[in-house]
Structures are given as structure tokens and as C-alpha cells.
Write a protein that holds these residues in place. Structure first.
Motif, PDB file in Angstrom:
ATOM      1  N   PRO A  68       0.839  -1.293  -0.065  1.00  0.00           N
ATOM      2  CA  PRO A  68      -0.099  -0.114   0.077  1.00  0.00           C
ATOM      3  C   PRO A  68       1.069   1.356   0.111  1.00  0.00           C
ATOM      4  CG  PRO A  68      -0.989  -1.638   1.488  1.00  0.00           C
ATOM      5  CD  PRO A  68       0.275  -2.317   0.904  1.00  0.00           C
ATOM      6  N   GLY A  69       0.604   2.302  -0.839  1.00  0.00           N
ATOM      7  CA  GLY A  69       1.173   3.209  -1.110  1.00  0.00           C
ATOM      8  C   GLY A  69       2.242   3.463  -2.092  1.00  0.00           C
ATOM      9  N   LEU A  70       2.769   2.314  -2.467  1.00  0.00           N
ATOM     10  CA  LEU A  70       3.626   2.041  -3.321  1.00  0.00           C
ATOM     11  C   LEU A  70       3.346   1.179  -4.544  1.00  0.00           C
ATOM     12  CD1 LEU A  70       6.568   0.879  -0.653  1.00  0.00           C
ATOM     13  CD2 LEU A  70       5.988   3.313  -1.512  1.00  0.00           C
ATOM     14  N   GLY A  71       4.101   1.598  -5.626  1.00  0.00           N
ATOM     15  CA  GLY A  71       4.039   0.782  -6.860  1.00  0.00           C
ATOM     16  C   GLY A  71       2.567   1.248  -7.518  1.00  0.00           C
ATOM     17  N   GLU A  72       1.692   0.220  -7.636  1.00  0.00           N
ATOM     18  CA  GLU A  72       0.428   0.443  -8.077  1.00  0.00           C
ATOM     19  C   GLU A  72      -0.715   0.847  -7.021  1.00  0.00           C
ATOM     20  OE1 GLU A  72      -0.417  -2.025 -11.235  1.00  0.00           O
ATOM     21  OE2 GLU A  72       0.911  -1.289 -12.628  1.00  0.00           O
ATOM     22  N   VAL A  77      -4.954   3.480   4.794  1.00  0.00           N
ATOM     23  CA  VAL A  77      -5.752   4.556   5.811  1.00  0.00           C
ATOM     24  C   VAL A  77      -4.815   4.718   6.980  1.00  0.00           C
ATOM     25  CG1 VAL A  77      -7.619   5.164   6.941  1.00  0.00           C
ATOM     26  CG2 VAL A  77      -8.016   4.054   4.887  1.00  0.00           C
ATOM     27  N   GLY A  78      -4.660   6.217   7.309  1.00  0.00           N
ATOM     28  CA  GLY A  78      -3.893   6.428   8.472  1.00  0.00           C
ATOM     29  C   GLY A  78      -2.260   6.181   8.547  1.00  0.00           C
ATOM     30  N   ALA A  79      -2.059   4.899   8.626  1.00  0.00           N
ATOM     31  CA  ALA A  79      -0.866   4.697   8.606  1.00  0.00           C
ATOM     32  C   ALA A  79       0.226   5.040   9.802  1.00  0.00           C
ATOM     33  CB  ALA A  79       0.005   4.551   7.403  1.00  0.00           C
ATOM     34  N   ILE A  82       3.170  -0.119  11.357  1.00  0.00           N
ATOM     35  CA  ILE A  82       3.024  -0.900  10.284  1.00  0.00           C
ATOM     36  C   ILE A  82       1.969  -1.918  10.266  1.00  0.00           C
ATOM     37  CG2 ILE A  82       4.557  -2.609   9.143  1.00  0.00           C
ATOM     38  CD1 ILE A  82       5.935  -0.062   9.197  1.00  0.00           C
ATOM     39  N   TYR A  83       1.370  -2.057  11.385  1.00  0.00           N
ATOM     40  CA  TYR A  83       0.004  -3.036  11.111  1.00  0.00           C
ATOM     41  C   TYR A  83      -1.059  -2.216  10.272  1.00  0.00           C
ATOM     42  CZ  TYR A  83       1.574  -5.820  14.761  1.00  0.00           C
ATOM     43  OH  TYR A  83       2.277  -6.953  15.439  1.00  0.00           O
ATOM     44  N   ASP A  84      -0.852  -0.960  10.078  1.00  0.00           N
ATOM     45  CA  ASP A  84      -1.997  -0.163   9.343  1.00  0.00           C
ATOM     46  C   ASP A  84      -1.703  -0.448   7.739  1.00  0.00           C
ATOM     47  OD1 ASP A  84      -3.547   0.854  11.275  1.00  0.00           O
ATOM     48  OD2 ASP A  84      -1.910   2.571  11.378  1.00  0.00           O
ATOM     49  N   VAL A  85      -0.518  -0.737   7.558  1.00  0.00           N
ATOM     50  CA  VAL A  85       0.111  -1.264   6.120  1.00  0.00           C
ATOM     51  C   VAL A  85      -0.273  -2.513   6.113  1.00  0.00           C
ATOM     52  CG1 VAL A  85       1.832  -1.386   4.628  1.00  0.00           C
ATOM     53  CG2 VAL A  85       1.806   0.480   6.251  1.00  0.00           C
ATOM     54  N   ARG A 192       4.568   6.972  -3.028  1.00  0.00           N
ATOM     55  CA  ARG A 192       3.967   7.936  -2.274  1.00  0.00           C
ATOM     56  C   ARG A 192       4.043   7.828  -0.663  1.00  0.00           C
ATOM     57  NH1 ARG A 192      -0.166   5.375  -4.377  1.00  0.00           N
ATOM     58  NH2 ARG A 192       1.572   3.987  -5.267  1.00  0.00           N
ATOM     59  N   PHE A 193       3.871   6.759  -0.186  1.00  0.00           N
ATOM     60  CA  PHE A 193       4.254   6.264   1.154  1.00  0.00           C
ATOM     61  C   PHE A 193       5.481   6.182   1.604  1.00  0.00           C
ATOM     62  CE2 PHE A 193       4.714   3.385   4.593  1.00  0.00           C
ATOM     63  CZ  PHE A 193       3.725   3.848   5.625  1.00  0.00           C
ATOM     64  N   ARG A 194       5.912   7.157   2.668  1.00  0.00           N
ATOM     65  CA  ARG A 194       7.170   7.438   2.961  1.00  0.00           C
ATOM     66  C   ARG A 194       7.928   6.306   4.046  1.00  0.00           C
ATOM     67  NH1 ARG A 194       8.013   9.435  -1.513  1.00  0.00           N
ATOM     68  NH2 ARG A 194       7.460  11.521  -1.870  1.00  0.00           N
TER      69      ARG A 194
END
Length: 281
Positions: A68-72, A77-79, A82-85, A192-194
Motif C-alpha cells: 500500500p502506497g507504493l507501486g500501483e 488509511v492513517g498508517a 506498520i500494522y496499518d500497512v 507515495r508512502f514514505r
């Protein structure tokens, strides 16, 4: 993109599951009954596994997610942690494989951290978890400065990508080829996800302490994230799982699966076969 990337893309089965306001992209190769799920590194995509897909999919149904937040894949949500990922990945793999799912899990760098948290959530569904070039084990991380790329274009941008690969990812500069630069450019454009903010601390160690599956570890000897003491990382894992299977690839850097694919593929396949033989499942 290179022919090598295009060829694997064309042969992949593409699946989507929900994530935030969008979806997670999953690609699959091979049709074996046993499943191996791969999670790529930070600011990456499934392309981090380019040099491993053919060898691994000859033995497993190979599934590679864009985190999530990377590639396609859409942003999580929130993040806040790491559990949110990991949660949308857990929901997605349950959708893809069903309630009786059993699969091996391998993650590279930031993907190793996510893999530990996913394995903690998934419990007995995970047959083994292999961390590759992992950080977040409660040990010091050497400082590293990378070049800014987003403000550059053309040859200057490609040169900056090559320098960053040399500083962080690939020890042998001669192995920084056009394909690795194409992958780096794609990944940089789509990140997009840092993830770097989650790379320190001990979050992976804490997650692995909750994991029921056996643990394996693979590092490059000259991994910038772990150098000069890869063995300390392995010691942390052995404290968690005394049955740890490990392999250090001499002379290789952080992106060891690309820099030394034959040795990496052999080590991972050997680990998974040994885990399967020991459990009979």
C-alpha cells in the motif's frame, strides 16, 4: 521499460483487492499448489523481485504485492504504524487464497518489516517468514545520505538514480545495469508512502516475537543497512527463533535478490524445502 520487465508483466496474472480509497495490485506467476508471497522494499514495487520470479515460480505459485502506497497500490488509511500497512494486505491475501490458506512469506527491507507484521496478523496461515536485508531490529543503523532525484530530469536524473543504487542497494557498481535503473526510476515515480520513517527502532523484532511461523534470514555481506555487523542481526533473529535458517551472500549489498539472484534463489528455495520437510505440511 526493458524487455525483461515487459515479459514478466505480460505473463503475470493481475488481481486487485480493496485498500483505502483504491486497491492493492497483486501479480501471480506459476500454478503450483504451494504459495510464496513476496513483499518488496521501501519506495519499491513488485519489480524488486524481477530476477527471482522465474526461478521461484518454477516451484511455487508466486504472488507479489505492491505494498500500500507504493507501486500501483493505493495509500493505506492513517498508517500510524506498520500494522496499518499490513492489515489491508492480510485482508487481500485472505480474499485471494481463502480461509484455508497456507503460504510462505518473504519480504525485502521495508517489506521484511511489513512481512513480520503480516505474519503476526496471519498466525498459522503463514508457513514460514523470510526476512531479507531487514532493519527495525532494535540495532543501530549506519547513517546514509541519498541524492535528491525529483528535481532532476534526463541524464542527470538517471545518473542520480545510479549513484543512489550504488550508495544503498547494489555493492558492485558493475551490476547497476539499464534494467536496475529502469526499476529505480519507476519505483521513484510511483512511491507515495514514505517508508523511511518506519525503518528505525525495533518494530520488526516486536512483531516477530508474536509470529508462530519459523523464521529465515538472508543478507548481503556488504549490506549498507547492516554493515559492518550482519551477524548481530542474525543473533536478534536467533533469540526469537533458535531454529533460524540463515544465509549471508559474500560481497553483495542490500538489494541482494537482484545483485546475486542465483545464490539468493537457491538459498530461499532451500530454506522453504527444509521448513516443509520438517513440518510435513
Amino acid at each position: 521499460m526493458t524487455t525483461e520487465i515487459d515479459s514478466l508483466e505480460a505473463r503475470a496474472q493481475l488481481f486487485h483487492t480493496p485498500c483505502g480509497d483504491g486497491q492493492i495490485s497483486w501479480r501471480s506467476w506459476g500454478d503450483a499448489p504451494e504459495v510464496l508471497l513476496l513483499l518488496h522494499g521501501g519506495s519499491g514495487s513488485w519489480r524488486h523481485w524481477l530476477r527471482n520470479i522465474d526461478a521461484l515460480s518454477a516451484r511455487y505459485r508466486l504472488i507479489a504485492a505492491d505494498i500500500p502506497g507504493l507501486g500501483e497500490s493505493a495509500m493505506p488509511v492513517g498508517a500510524k504504524d506498520i500494522y496499518d500497512v499490513a492489515r489491508p494486505l492480510a485482508e487481500g491475501i485472505a480474499t485471494l487464497l481463502g480461509p484455508d490458506r497456507r503460504y510462505h512469506l518473504a519480504g525485502f527491507s521495508f517489506g521484511a518489516n511489513v512481512s513480520g507484521h503480516l505474519a503476526a496478523l496471519e498466525g498459522d496461515h503463514v508457513r514460514s517468514v523470510t526476512v531479507v536485508g531487514a532493519a527495525s531490529l532494535g540495532l543501530p543503523r549506519p547513517p546514509l545520505e541519498l541524492l535528491k532525484v525529483r528535481d532532476k530530469e534526463g541524464a542527470a536524473r538517471r545518473a542520480a538514480n545510479a549513484e543512489n543504487l550504488a550508495r544503498l542497494m547494489i555493492r558492485d557498481r558493475a551490476k547497476i545495469d539499464d534494467t536496475s535503473l529502469d526499476i529505480q526510476e519507476y519505483n521513484t515515480q510511483h512511491a507515495r508512502f514514505r517508508s523511511r520513517g518506519f525503518a528505525s527502532g525495533a518494530s520488526l523484532k516486536e512483531a516477530l516475537e508474536k509470529v508462530t511461523a519459523p523464521i529465515n534470514g538472508i543478507w548481503g555481506e556488504m549490506d549498507t543497512v547492516a554493515w559492518p555487523n550482519v551477524e548481530a542481526r542474525l543473533d536478534v533473529l536467533r533469540e526469537i527463533d533458535p531454529s533460524l535458517l540463515s544465509h549471508v551472500i559474500l560481497g553483495a549489498g542490500h538489494w541482494v535478490a537482484y545483485e546475486a539472484p542465483e545464490e539468493f534463489n537457491g538459498a530461499l528455495l532451500r530454506f522453504l524445502a527444509e521448513r516443509e520437510a520438517s513440518t510435513g505440511r
